[in-house]
Design a protein around this motif. Structure first.
Motif, PDB file in Angstrom:
ATOM      1  N   GLU A  90     -19.859  52.749 -10.807  1.00  0.00           N
ATOM      2  CA  GLU A  90     -18.757  51.823 -10.094  1.00  0.00           C
ATOM      3  C   GLU A  90     -17.585  52.386  -9.627  1.00  0.00           C
ATOM      4  O   GLU A  90     -17.213  53.418 -10.369  1.00  0.00           O
ATOM      5  N   VAL A  91     -17.149  51.984  -8.305  1.00  0.00           N
ATOM      6  CA  VAL A  91     -15.907  52.462  -7.803  1.00  0.00           C
ATOM      7  C   VAL A  91     -15.351  51.436  -7.364  1.00  0.00           C
ATOM      8  O   VAL A  91     -15.867  50.846  -6.170  1.00  0.00           O
ATOM      9  N   HIS A  92     -14.068  51.127  -7.334  1.00  0.00           N
ATOM     10  CA  HIS A  92     -13.355  50.083  -6.794  1.00  0.00           C
ATOM     11  C   HIS A  92     -12.022  50.399  -6.399  1.00  0.00           C
ATOM     12  O   HIS A  92     -11.222  50.669  -7.245  1.00  0.00           O
ATOM     13  N   CYS A  93     -11.777  50.428  -5.020  1.00  0.00           N
ATOM     14  CA  CYS A  93     -10.356  50.956  -4.554  1.00  0.00           C
ATOM     15  C   CYS A  93     -10.033  49.881  -3.884  1.00  0.00           C
ATOM     16  O   CYS A  93     -10.358  49.353  -2.658  1.00  0.00           O
ATOM     17  N   PHE A  94      -8.759  49.490  -4.193  1.00  0.00           N
ATOM     18  CA  PHE A  94      -7.999  48.249  -3.744  1.00  0.00           C
ATOM     19  C   PHE A  94      -7.021  48.541  -2.627  1.00  0.00           C
ATOM     20  O   PHE A  94      -5.851  47.973  -2.655  1.00  0.00           O
ATOM     21  N   CYS A  95      -7.100  49.421  -1.551  1.00  0.00           N
ATOM     22  CA  CYS A  95      -6.717  49.969  -0.517  1.00  0.00           C
ATOM     23  C   CYS A  95      -7.622  50.226   0.586  1.00  0.00           C
ATOM     24  O   CYS A  95      -8.720  50.633   0.131  1.00  0.00           O
ATOM     25  N   VAL A  96      -7.171  50.167   1.826  1.00  0.00           N
ATOM     26  CA  VAL A  96      -7.981  50.778   2.866  1.00  0.00           C
ATOM     27  C   VAL A  96      -8.418  52.159   2.787  1.00  0.00           C
ATOM     28  O   VAL A  96      -7.225  52.995   2.694  1.00  0.00           O
ATOM     29  N   HIS A 101     -26.458  56.714  -8.551  1.00  0.00           N
ATOM     30  CA  HIS A 101     -26.526  55.827  -9.569  1.00  0.00           C
ATOM     31  C   HIS A 101     -25.606  54.480  -9.163  1.00  0.00           C
ATOM     32  O   HIS A 101     -25.363  53.547 -10.224  1.00  0.00           O
ATOM     33  N   LEU A 102     -25.014  54.749  -8.024  1.00  0.00           N
ATOM     34  CA  LEU A 102     -23.843  53.733  -7.933  1.00  0.00           C
ATOM     35  C   LEU A 102     -24.505  52.099  -7.779  1.00  0.00           C
ATOM     36  O   LEU A 102     -25.460  52.124  -6.831  1.00  0.00           O
ATOM     37  N   ARG A 103     -24.061  51.212  -8.688  1.00  0.00           N
ATOM     38  CA  ARG A 103     -24.495  49.936  -8.456  1.00  0.00           C
ATOM     39  C   ARG A 103     -23.686  48.914  -7.730  1.00  0.00           C
ATOM     40  O   ARG A 103     -23.778  48.012  -7.140  1.00  0.00           O
ATOM     41  N   SER A 110     -19.009  59.438   1.465  1.00  0.00           N
ATOM     42  CA  SER A 110     -19.258  60.328   0.251  1.00  0.00           C
ATOM     43  C   SER A 110     -19.677  59.803  -1.010  1.00  0.00           C
ATOM     44  O   SER A 110     -20.752  60.257  -1.540  1.00  0.00           O
ATOM     45  N   PHE A 111     -19.047  58.496  -1.244  1.00  0.00           N
ATOM     46  CA  PHE A 111     -19.782  58.016  -2.589  1.00  0.00           C
ATOM     47  C   PHE A 111     -21.324  57.389  -2.442  1.00  0.00           C
ATOM     48  O   PHE A 111     -22.096  57.797  -3.294  1.00  0.00           O
ATOM     49  N   GLU A 138      -8.736  43.313   4.784  1.00  0.00           N
ATOM     50  CA  GLU A 138      -9.583  41.896   4.849  1.00  0.00           C
ATOM     51  C   GLU A 138      -8.780  40.918   4.081  1.00  0.00           C
ATOM     52  O   GLU A 138      -7.835  41.529   3.051  1.00  0.00           O
ATOM     53  N   PRO A 139      -8.895  39.727   3.972  1.00  0.00           N
ATOM     54  CA  PRO A 139      -8.211  38.759   3.088  1.00  0.00           C
ATOM     55  C   PRO A 139      -8.735  39.041   1.528  1.00  0.00           C
ATOM     56  O   PRO A 139      -9.799  39.192   1.533  1.00  0.00           O
ATOM     57  N   HIS A 140      -7.942  38.782   0.701  1.00  0.00           N
ATOM     58  CA  HIS A 140      -7.929  38.989  -0.523  1.00  0.00           C
ATOM     59  C   HIS A 140      -8.452  37.506  -1.057  1.00  0.00           C
ATOM     60  O   HIS A 140      -8.278  36.260  -0.673  1.00  0.00           O
ATOM     61  N   PRO A 141      -9.417  37.554  -2.234  1.00  0.00           N
ATOM     62  CA  PRO A 141      -9.892  38.552  -3.041  1.00  0.00           C
ATOM     63  C   PRO A 141     -10.796  39.255  -2.339  1.00  0.00           C
ATOM     64  O   PRO A 141     -11.912  38.909  -1.772  1.00  0.00           O
ATOM     65  N   TRP A 142     -10.875  40.760  -2.677  1.00  0.00           N
ATOM     66  CA  TRP A 142     -11.991  41.712  -2.199  1.00  0.00           C
ATOM     67  C   TRP A 142     -13.214  41.495  -2.916  1.00  0.00           C
ATOM     68  O   TRP A 142     -12.999  41.585  -4.242  1.00  0.00           O
ATOM     69  N   ARG A 143     -14.164  41.388  -2.394  1.00  0.00           N
ATOM     70  CA  ARG A 143     -15.371  41.406  -3.195  1.00  0.00           C
ATOM     71  C   ARG A 143     -16.143  42.635  -3.168  1.00  0.00           C
ATOM     72  O   ARG A 143     -16.234  43.279  -2.152  1.00  0.00           O
ATOM     73  N   PRO A 144     -16.917  42.830  -4.185  1.00  0.00           N
ATOM     74  CA  PRO A 144     -17.602  44.313  -4.275  1.00  0.00           C
ATOM     75  C   PRO A 144     -18.860  44.055  -3.505  1.00  0.00           C
ATOM     76  O   PRO A 144     -19.445  42.919  -3.555  1.00  0.00           O
ATOM     77  N   THR A 145     -19.422  45.275  -3.226  1.00  0.00           N
ATOM     78  CA  THR A 145     -20.579  45.297  -2.448  1.00  0.00           C
ATOM     79  C   THR A 145     -21.401  45.875  -3.711  1.00  0.00           C
ATOM     80  O   THR A 145     -21.421  46.770  -4.310  1.00  0.00           O
ATOM     81  N   LEU A 146     -22.767  45.096  -3.738  1.00  0.00           N
ATOM     82  CA  LEU A 146     -23.872  45.535  -4.646  1.00  0.00           C
ATOM     83  C   LEU A 146     -24.734  46.367  -4.003  1.00  0.00           C
ATOM     84  O   LEU A 146     -25.310  46.038  -2.912  1.00  0.00           O
TER      85      LEU A 146
END
Length: 374
Positions: free
Chosen positions: A332-338, A353-355, A346-347, A364-372
Protein backbone atom coordinates in the motif's frame (compact mmCIF):
# COMPACT_ATOMS: atom_id res chain seq x y z
CA UNK A 1 -37.31 -24.15 3.30
CA UNK A 2 -38.83 -24.56 6.71
CA UNK A 3 -42.42 -25.82 6.64
CA UNK A 4 -45.08 -23.94 8.65
CA UNK A 5 -44.83 -25.00 12.27
CA UNK A 6 -41.38 -26.48 11.82
CA UNK A 7 -38.69 -25.05 14.11
CA UNK A 8 -35.21 -24.16 12.91
CA UNK A 9 -32.44 -26.00 14.80
CA UNK A 10 -30.94 -24.08 17.71
CA UNK A 11 -27.53 -23.86 16.06
CA UNK A 12 -29.09 -22.21 12.97
CA UNK A 13 -31.02 -19.73 15.11
CA UNK A 14 -27.81 -18.96 17.00
CA UNK A 15 -26.00 -18.16 13.75
CA UNK A 16 -28.77 -15.68 12.95
CA UNK A 17 -29.09 -14.15 16.41
CA UNK A 18 -25.35 -13.50 16.77
CA UNK A 19 -25.70 -10.75 14.14
CA UNK A 20 -28.47 -8.95 16.07
CA UNK A 21 -27.88 -5.94 18.36
CA UNK A 22 -28.69 -6.35 22.02
CA UNK A 23 -32.23 -5.10 21.64
CA UNK A 24 -32.83 -7.58 18.83
CA UNK A 25 -31.50 -10.43 20.94
CA UNK A 26 -33.75 -9.39 23.79
CA UNK A 27 -36.79 -9.34 21.49
CA UNK A 28 -35.88 -12.75 20.07
CA UNK A 29 -35.60 -14.21 23.56
CA UNK A 30 -39.23 -13.23 24.27
CA UNK A 31 -40.74 -15.05 21.26
CA UNK A 32 -40.75 -18.59 22.60
CA UNK A 33 -38.70 -21.01 24.68
CA UNK A 34 -36.76 -22.34 21.69
CA UNK A 35 -35.80 -18.84 20.57
CA UNK A 36 -34.94 -17.87 24.14
CA UNK A 37 -32.59 -20.86 24.41
CA UNK A 38 -30.92 -19.94 21.12
CA UNK A 39 -30.67 -16.21 21.90
CA UNK A 40 -28.93 -16.86 25.21
CA UNK A 41 -26.55 -19.63 24.16
CA UNK A 42 -22.79 -19.11 24.18
CA UNK A 43 -22.45 -19.21 20.37
CA UNK A 44 -24.48 -15.98 20.10
CA UNK A 45 -22.42 -14.09 22.66
CA UNK A 46 -18.88 -15.37 22.02
CA UNK A 47 -18.03 -12.37 19.79
CA UNK A 48 -20.20 -9.38 20.65
CA UNK A 49 -20.34 -5.79 19.38
CA UNK A 50 -22.21 -3.28 21.53
CA UNK A 51 -22.98 0.34 20.70
CA UNK A 52 -23.99 2.28 23.78
CA UNK A 53 -25.16 5.18 21.63
CA UNK A 54 -27.69 3.07 19.73
CA UNK A 55 -28.93 0.97 22.63
CA UNK A 56 -29.11 3.26 25.63
CA UNK A 57 -32.63 2.44 26.79
CA UNK A 58 -32.93 -1.05 28.22
CA UNK A 59 -29.55 -1.93 26.78
CA UNK A 60 -29.18 -5.19 28.70
CA UNK A 61 -32.45 -6.57 30.11
CA UNK A 62 -32.08 -8.42 33.41
CA UNK A 63 -32.79 -11.83 31.85
CA UNK A 64 -29.78 -11.37 29.54
CA UNK A 65 -27.28 -10.47 32.25
CA UNK A 66 -26.32 -14.12 32.57
CA UNK A 67 -25.17 -13.98 28.93
CA UNK A 68 -22.24 -11.79 29.97
CA UNK A 69 -20.57 -14.99 31.13
CA UNK A 70 -20.52 -16.19 27.51
CA UNK A 71 -18.74 -13.14 26.05
CA UNK A 72 -15.17 -13.92 25.04
CA UNK A 73 -14.50 -10.99 22.70
CA UNK A 74 -16.22 -7.63 23.10
CA UNK A 75 -16.07 -4.51 20.97
CA UNK A 76 -17.72 -1.65 22.84
CA UNK A 77 -18.58 1.68 21.19
CA UNK A 78 -19.72 4.78 23.05
CA UNK A 79 -19.77 8.55 22.74
CA UNK A 80 -17.81 10.01 25.68
CA UNK A 81 -19.05 13.58 25.22
CA UNK A 82 -22.61 12.38 25.92
CA UNK A 83 -23.12 11.46 29.55
CA UNK A 84 -25.82 8.76 28.98
CA UNK A 85 -23.64 6.92 26.48
CA UNK A 86 -20.62 7.10 28.75
CA UNK A 87 -22.67 5.95 31.74
CA UNK A 88 -23.95 2.94 29.78
CA UNK A 89 -20.40 1.98 28.83
CA UNK A 90 -19.23 2.36 32.42
CA UNK A 91 -22.08 0.23 33.78
CA UNK A 92 -21.41 -2.51 31.25
CA UNK A 93 -17.68 -2.60 32.02
CA UNK A 94 -18.46 -2.73 35.72
CA UNK A 95 -20.87 -5.60 35.15
CA UNK A 96 -18.24 -7.43 33.12
CA UNK A 97 -15.73 -7.02 35.94
CA UNK A 98 -18.01 -8.94 38.24
CA UNK A 99 -19.41 -11.50 35.82
CA UNK A 100 -16.99 -12.57 33.09
CA UNK A 101 -13.78 -14.25 34.18
CA UNK A 102 -13.68 -15.79 30.69
CA UNK A 103 -13.33 -12.51 28.77
CA UNK A 104 -10.50 -12.93 26.25
CA UNK A 105 -10.58 -9.78 24.13
CA UNK A 106 -11.74 -6.18 24.68
CA UNK A 107 -11.70 -3.29 22.22
CA UNK A 108 -13.03 0.13 23.27
CA UNK A 109 -13.97 2.63 20.57
CA UNK A 110 -15.10 6.23 21.10
CA UNK A 111 -17.32 8.05 18.61
CA UNK A 112 -18.60 11.59 18.27
CA UNK A 113 -17.09 14.84 19.44
CA UNK A 114 -13.89 15.05 21.43
CA UNK A 115 -14.79 14.93 25.14
CA UNK A 116 -13.81 17.26 27.92
CA UNK A 117 -10.37 16.66 29.36
CA UNK A 118 -11.53 14.81 32.47
CA UNK A 119 -14.68 13.17 31.12
CA UNK A 120 -13.11 9.73 30.85
CA UNK A 121 -12.23 9.17 34.50
CA UNK A 122 -15.34 7.08 35.12
CA UNK A 123 -14.62 4.89 32.09
CA UNK A 124 -10.99 4.42 33.08
CA UNK A 125 -11.98 3.51 36.65
CA UNK A 126 -14.33 0.80 35.41
CA UNK A 127 -11.68 -0.42 32.96
CA UNK A 128 -9.20 -0.57 35.85
CA UNK A 129 -11.63 -2.76 37.80
CA UNK A 130 -12.23 -5.00 34.80
CA UNK A 131 -8.51 -5.58 34.23
CA UNK A 132 -8.20 -6.59 37.86
CA UNK A 133 -10.87 -9.27 37.44
CA UNK A 134 -10.33 -10.55 33.88
CA UNK A 135 -7.47 -12.95 34.52
CA UNK A 136 -7.98 -14.69 31.17
CA UNK A 137 -7.83 -11.48 29.11
CA UNK A 138 -5.50 -11.89 26.13
CA UNK A 139 -6.21 -8.90 23.89
CA UNK A 140 -6.80 -5.31 25.02
CA UNK A 141 -7.14 -2.54 22.43
CA UNK A 142 -7.42 1.03 23.79
CA UNK A 143 -6.39 2.90 20.62
CA UNK A 144 -9.93 4.22 20.27
CA UNK A 145 -9.92 5.98 23.67
CA UNK A 146 -9.18 9.74 23.58
CA UNK A 147 -8.39 9.82 27.30
CA UNK A 148 -4.94 10.03 28.84
CA UNK A 149 -3.83 6.54 29.86
CA UNK A 150 -1.54 6.25 32.87
CA UNK A 151 0.89 4.01 34.74
CA UNK A 152 -1.78 2.84 37.19
CA UNK A 153 -3.79 1.24 34.39
CA UNK A 154 -0.74 -0.46 32.85
CA UNK A 155 0.35 -1.80 36.22
CA UNK A 156 -3.17 -3.12 36.86
CA UNK A 157 -3.06 -4.91 33.51
CA UNK A 158 0.34 -6.36 34.42
CA UNK A 159 -0.99 -7.56 37.76
CA UNK A 160 -4.37 -8.86 36.65
CA UNK A 161 -3.81 -10.15 33.08
CA UNK A 162 -0.77 -12.46 33.00
CA UNK A 163 -2.09 -14.26 29.87
CA UNK A 164 -2.04 -11.09 27.77
CA UNK A 165 -0.99 -11.53 24.14
CA UNK A 166 -1.62 -8.02 22.76
CA UNK A 167 -1.99 -4.56 24.27
CA UNK A 168 -2.47 -1.31 22.35
CA UNK A 169 -2.02 1.95 24.24
CA UNK A 170 -1.04 4.11 21.24
CA UNK A 171 -4.16 6.28 21.34
CA UNK A 172 -4.82 9.88 20.30
CA UNK A 173 -4.07 11.54 23.63
CA UNK A 174 -2.19 14.83 23.72
CA UNK A 175 -0.35 13.84 26.88
CA UNK A 176 1.87 10.80 27.33
CA UNK A 177 1.53 9.50 30.90
CA UNK A 178 2.65 5.86 30.56
CA UNK A 179 6.27 5.70 31.69
CA UNK A 180 8.94 3.21 30.58
CA UNK A 181 9.06 1.67 34.06
CA UNK A 182 5.47 0.46 33.99
CA UNK A 183 5.95 -0.94 30.46
CA UNK A 184 8.96 -2.88 31.69
CA UNK A 185 6.89 -4.33 34.55
CA UNK A 186 4.21 -5.27 32.02
CA UNK A 187 6.75 -7.16 29.90
CA UNK A 188 8.01 -9.04 32.93
CA UNK A 189 4.50 -9.94 34.11
CA UNK A 190 3.19 -10.96 30.66
CA UNK A 191 5.84 -13.24 29.13
CA UNK A 192 3.62 -14.31 26.23
CA UNK A 193 2.90 -10.79 24.99
CA UNK A 194 3.46 -10.75 21.24
CA UNK A 195 1.96 -7.42 20.08
CA UNK A 196 2.32 -4.01 21.70
CA UNK A 197 1.28 -0.48 20.78
CA UNK A 198 2.87 2.46 22.62
CA UNK A 199 3.75 6.10 22.44
CA UNK A 200 7.46 6.52 21.81
CA UNK A 201 8.07 8.01 25.26
CA UNK A 202 6.79 4.79 26.89
CA UNK A 203 9.49 2.64 25.29
CA UNK A 204 13.08 2.34 26.53
CA UNK A 205 16.27 0.55 25.65
CA UNK A 206 15.73 -1.66 28.69
CA UNK A 207 12.34 -2.72 27.32
CA UNK A 208 13.88 -3.56 23.93
CA UNK A 209 16.49 -5.66 25.72
CA UNK A 210 13.76 -7.42 27.72
CA UNK A 211 11.93 -8.26 24.50
CA UNK A 212 15.18 -9.61 23.02
CA UNK A 213 15.86 -11.91 25.98
CA UNK A 214 16.65 -15.54 24.95
CA UNK A 215 13.72 -17.03 26.87
CA UNK A 216 11.16 -14.56 25.52
CA UNK A 217 8.20 -15.89 23.55
CA UNK A 218 8.12 -14.82 19.87
CA UNK A 219 7.33 -11.12 19.59
CA UNK A 220 5.56 -10.21 16.36
CA UNK A 221 4.33 -6.61 16.22
CA UNK A 222 5.27 -3.24 17.72
CA UNK A 223 3.36 -0.03 16.95
CA UNK A 224 5.01 3.26 17.95
CA UNK A 225 3.13 6.55 17.83
CA UNK A 226 5.11 9.79 18.04
CA UNK A 227 2.49 12.48 18.58
CA UNK A 228 2.84 14.28 21.92
CA UNK A 229 5.49 16.51 23.54
CA UNK A 230 6.75 13.64 25.69
CA UNK A 231 7.53 11.69 22.52
CA UNK A 232 9.57 14.60 21.17
CA UNK A 233 11.65 14.65 24.36
CA UNK A 234 12.11 10.89 24.59
CA UNK A 235 15.72 9.65 24.62
CA UNK A 236 16.87 7.86 21.45
CA UNK A 237 16.52 4.11 21.14
CA UNK A 238 19.95 3.02 19.85
CA UNK A 239 20.41 1.13 16.63
CA UNK A 240 22.26 -1.75 18.30
CA UNK A 241 19.24 -2.46 20.55
CA UNK A 242 16.98 -2.58 17.50
CA UNK A 243 19.43 -4.86 15.71
CA UNK A 244 19.49 -7.28 18.66
CA UNK A 245 15.69 -7.29 18.80
CA UNK A 246 15.45 -8.02 15.06
CA UNK A 247 17.90 -10.90 15.35
CA UNK A 248 15.98 -12.40 18.26
CA UNK A 249 12.61 -12.02 16.49
CA UNK A 250 13.25 -12.14 12.73
CA UNK A 251 9.52 -11.97 11.99
CA UNK A 252 8.99 -8.72 13.93
CA UNK A 253 7.06 -5.96 12.13
CA UNK A 254 7.21 -2.37 13.39
CA UNK A 255 4.66 0.33 12.59
CA UNK A 256 5.89 3.93 12.97
CA UNK A 257 3.51 6.87 13.04
CA UNK A 258 5.25 10.27 13.10
CA UNK A 259 3.00 13.29 13.65
CA UNK A 260 3.54 17.09 13.59
CA UNK A 261 4.55 17.31 17.25
CA UNK A 262 7.82 15.55 16.39
CA UNK A 263 10.55 18.05 15.38
CA UNK A 264 13.16 17.25 12.76
CA UNK A 265 15.92 16.36 15.21
CA UNK A 266 13.63 13.85 16.91
CA UNK A 267 12.73 12.25 13.58
CA UNK A 268 16.38 11.44 12.93
CA UNK A 269 16.60 9.79 16.37
CA UNK A 270 13.53 7.64 15.73
CA UNK A 271 14.41 6.43 12.24
CA UNK A 272 17.20 4.01 13.06
CA UNK A 273 18.46 1.78 10.21
CA UNK A 274 17.92 -1.52 12.06
CA UNK A 275 14.23 -0.95 12.86
CA UNK A 276 12.22 -3.53 10.85
CA UNK A 277 9.64 -0.98 9.69
CA UNK A 278 6.67 -2.59 7.95
CA UNK A 279 4.37 0.46 8.00
CA UNK A 280 5.48 4.10 8.00
CA UNK A 281 3.01 6.95 8.42
CA UNK A 282 4.47 10.45 8.01
CA UNK A 283 2.45 13.54 8.93
CA UNK A 284 5.28 15.92 9.81
CA UNK A 285 5.26 19.69 10.07
CA UNK A 286 8.85 19.82 8.80
CA UNK A 287 10.89 17.90 6.28
CA UNK A 288 9.21 14.82 4.79
CA UNK A 289 11.60 14.25 1.90
CA UNK A 290 14.44 13.13 4.21
CA UNK A 291 12.40 10.45 6.00
CA UNK A 292 11.05 9.11 2.68
CA UNK A 293 14.60 8.80 1.32
CA UNK A 294 15.76 7.21 4.58
CA UNK A 295 13.01 4.62 4.29
CA UNK A 296 13.96 3.91 0.68
CA UNK A 297 17.55 3.16 1.69
CA UNK A 298 17.05 1.29 4.97
CA UNK A 299 13.57 -0.29 4.98
CA UNK A 300 13.44 -1.69 1.46
CA UNK A 301 13.34 -5.30 2.68
CA UNK A 302 10.59 -4.79 5.27
CA UNK A 303 8.38 -1.88 4.17
CA UNK A 304 4.85 -2.93 3.21
CA UNK A 305 2.80 0.25 3.72
CA UNK A 306 3.59 3.95 3.37
CA UNK A 307 1.36 6.93 4.16
CA UNK A 308 2.50 10.49 3.54
CA UNK A 309 0.72 13.73 4.41
CA UNK A 310 2.79 16.62 3.13
CA UNK A 311 2.93 19.55 0.75
CA UNK A 312 3.50 18.75 -2.89
CA UNK A 313 7.00 19.37 -4.21
CA UNK A 314 9.34 18.17 -6.94
CA UNK A 315 11.75 16.94 -4.24
CA UNK A 316 9.06 14.81 -2.63
CA UNK A 317 8.08 13.35 -6.01
CA UNK A 318 11.70 12.37 -6.67
CA UNK A 319 12.01 10.78 -3.22
CA UNK A 320 8.80 8.79 -3.78
CA UNK A 321 10.10 7.53 -7.15
CA UNK A 322 13.31 6.43 -5.48
CA UNK A 323 11.34 4.60 -2.79
CA UNK A 324 9.17 2.87 -5.40
CA UNK A 325 12.27 1.63 -7.21
CA UNK A 326 13.80 0.18 -4.02
CA UNK A 327 10.78 -1.13 -2.05
CA UNK A 328 9.45 -3.86 -4.31
CA UNK A 329 7.43 -5.52 -1.52
CA UNK A 330 5.10 -2.57 -0.95
CA UNK A 331 1.41 -3.48 -0.62
CA UNK A 332 0.00 0.00 0.00
CA UNK A 333 1.07 3.59 -0.65
CA UNK A 334 -1.13 6.56 0.20
CA UNK A 335 0.10 10.09 -0.49
CA UNK A 336 -2.29 12.86 0.50
CA UNK A 337 -0.89 15.52 -1.79
CA UNK A 338 -0.87 15.83 -5.56
CA UNK A 339 2.02 13.98 -7.24
CA UNK A 340 3.33 13.98 -10.80
CA UNK A 341 2.42 11.18 -13.18
CA UNK A 342 5.89 9.61 -13.02
CA UNK A 343 5.33 8.82 -9.31
CA UNK A 344 2.25 6.76 -10.11
CA UNK A 345 4.05 5.05 -12.98
CA UNK A 346 7.01 4.20 -10.73
CA UNK A 347 4.89 2.46 -8.11
CA UNK A 348 2.89 0.57 -10.72
CA UNK A 349 6.07 -0.54 -12.50
CA UNK A 350 8.30 -1.47 -9.53
CA UNK A 351 5.86 -2.79 -6.90
CA UNK A 352 4.21 -5.94 -8.26
CA UNK A 353 2.45 -6.72 -4.94
CA UNK A 354 0.71 -3.32 -4.71
CA UNK A 355 -2.90 -3.81 -3.58
CA UNK A 356 -4.09 -0.22 -3.15
CA UNK A 357 -2.77 3.29 -3.58
CA UNK A 358 -3.78 6.93 -3.20
CA UNK A 359 -1.73 8.86 -5.77
CA UNK A 360 -3.68 11.79 -7.19
CA UNK A 361 -2.40 13.66 -10.25
CA UNK A 362 -4.86 16.53 -9.84
CA UNK A 363 -6.55 18.06 -6.83
CA UNK A 364 -9.89 16.46 -6.01
CA UNK A 365 -12.55 17.01 -3.35
CA UNK A 366 -11.83 15.22 -0.10
CA UNK A 367 -12.05 12.56 1.16
CA UNK A 368 -9.69 10.95 -1.33
CA UNK A 369 -10.52 7.32 -1.98
CA UNK A 370 -7.79 4.75 -2.62
CA UNK A 371 -7.52 2.91 -5.90
CA UNK A 372 -7.67 -0.87 -5.58
CA UNK A 373 -5.33 -2.90 -7.77
CA UNK A 374 -7.08 -5.82 -9.44
Amino acid sequence: MVEPGEQLPEEVLALIFRHLPLRGRANAARVCKAWAAAATCSAVWHDTNISCECELEGMLPPHLFACLDHIHNLRLEFEPSREPSRRAATELLTALAGRTPGLRGLCLECRGEKPLFDSGRDVLDSLHALCGAAGALRHLDLRGLPFTLDDALVLQVALGCPELRSLFLDNGTLVGSVGPGSVLELLEACPRLRALGLHLASLSRTALEALAAPDRSPFEFLALRCACPEDARAPPLPNDAWAALSRRHPGLAVELELEPALPGESVTRVLQPAVPVAALRLSLSGDTVGPVRFAAHHYAATLRALEVRATSSAELDTALEELAARCAELREVHCFCVVRASVLHSFRAHCPHLRSYTLKLTREPHPWRPTLVA
